[in-house]
Motif scaffolding. Structure first.
Motif, PDB file in Angstrom:
ATOM      1  N   UNK A   1      43.497  32.524  41.080  1.00 21.93           N
ATOM      2  CA  UNK A   1      42.820  33.556  41.871  1.00 21.93           C
ATOM      3  C   UNK A   1      43.167  34.941  41.362  1.00 21.93           C
ATOM      4  N   UNK A   2      44.444  35.146  41.027  1.00 22.56           N
ATOM      5  CA  UNK A   2      44.868  36.445  40.507  1.00 22.56           C
ATOM      6  C   UNK A   2      44.228  36.768  39.175  1.00 22.56           C
ATOM      7  N   UNK A   3      44.188  35.767  38.295  1.00 21.67           N
ATOM      8  CA  UNK A   3      43.568  35.975  36.984  1.00 21.67           C
ATOM      9  C   UNK A   3      42.072  36.244  37.125  1.00 21.67           C
ATOM     10  N   UNK A   4      41.436  35.565  38.093  1.00 18.83           N
ATOM     11  CA  UNK A   4      40.001  35.750  38.318  1.00 18.83           C
ATOM     12  C   UNK A   4      39.679  37.165  38.803  1.00 18.83           C
ATOM     13  N   UNK A   5      40.662  37.819  39.424  1.00 21.72           N
ATOM     14  CA  UNK A   5      40.466  39.186  39.909  1.00 21.72           C
ATOM     15  C   UNK A   5      40.773  40.229  38.838  1.00 21.72           C
ATOM     16  N   UNK A   6      41.056  39.768  37.631  1.00 28.51           N
ATOM     17  CA  UNK A   6      41.292  40.693  36.529  1.00 28.51           C
ATOM     18  C   UNK A   6      42.727  41.088  36.320  1.00 28.51           C
ATOM     19  N   UNK A   7      43.654  40.448  37.010  1.00 26.05           N
ATOM     20  CA  UNK A   7      45.072  40.752  36.841  1.00 26.05           C
ATOM     21  C   UNK A   7      45.592  40.094  35.576  1.00 26.05           C
ATOM     22  N   UNK A   8      46.575  40.709  34.957  1.00 24.89           N
ATOM     23  CA  UNK A   8      47.199  40.107  33.779  1.00 24.89           C
ATOM     24  C   UNK A   8      48.151  39.007  34.241  1.00 24.89           C
TER      25      UNK A   8
END
Length: 215
Positions: free
Chosen positions: A114-121
């Motif tokens: 979910x974090x990666x999908x939101x553009x987080x590294x």
């Protein structure tokens, strides 16, 4: 008996207690930091780092801490207190690495996705999402490990003559050797160890229960 529990002797014992807590606290802080890096390395995708972390953890955990104290002190020619802290850090970091790794693995992988999908590294996901959740799972176990370190510091006097709590009692034993005095002294030291470790263990259990109910 009154000669045993004088202000001077109590102060002498408390100095040993202070050194015991100092060695334990510094060791557990350093071990947590190193253990976190080892856990990340062992969980990571880089094959070399993964192998190195695995070798370190398995090798160190399966060698008695007593031997690490000897090795650090004799091979590296360190002073007693730094040698004790280093030996406990080496040994405890391996144990904590597995505790921390279990905490990290206990976080739902969906959180990472979910974090990666939101553009987080990947680093942001770890620091902002994974680690804060994992710390709730592993902190009680880390605190419990503190108890083990405190108890094991009693090895230091016989190995490298550090005058921690147990060491101070052994020194006093040279002055008070009657049966009732020996019994009273050992009982007093036992109570100190018990009270401190019981309080830490109780806090760990309370924290784990509180967080479990919160979930």
């Amino acid at each position: 008996m009154s000669q045993l529990f004088t202000a001077a002797n109590l102060s002498f014992v408390l100095q040993g207690l202070a050194l015991t807590l100092y060695i334990s606290l510094v060791s557990i802080i350093l071990s947590t930091i190193i253990g976190t890096f080892l856990a990340i390395m062992r969980n990571g995708k880089h094959w070399l780092l993964k192998i190195l972390a695995s070798i370190y953890i398995e090798f160190v955990r399966n060698v008695p801490n007593l031997l690490w104290i000897f090795i650090i002190f004799l091979v590296f020619q360190m002073k007693s207190t730094p040698a004790g802290i280093t030996a406990f850090t080496v040994f405890t970091s391996a144990a904590l690495a597995e505790i921390i790794r279990g905490g990290l693995n206990g976080v739902d992988h969906g959180q990472t996705e979910a974090g990666l999908a939101q553009g987080m590294s990947a680093t942001q996901v770890f620091l902002l999402i994974v680690f804060p959740q994992a710390i709730r799972k592993m902190l009680p176990a880390i605190i419990s490990q503190f108890v083990t370190v405190i108890k094991d510091t009693s090895l230091l006097y016989s190995v490298i003559a550090i005058q921690e709590l147990f060491g101070k009692s052994q020194i006093l034993m040279g002055k008070y050797f009657q049966a009732d005095q020996v019994f009273a002294l050992y009982a007093f030291i036992t109570v100190i160890y018990f009270v401190i470790n019981f309080l830490i263990s109780s806090f760990s259990r309370s924290l784990a229960k509180k967080w479990s109910q919160a979930n």
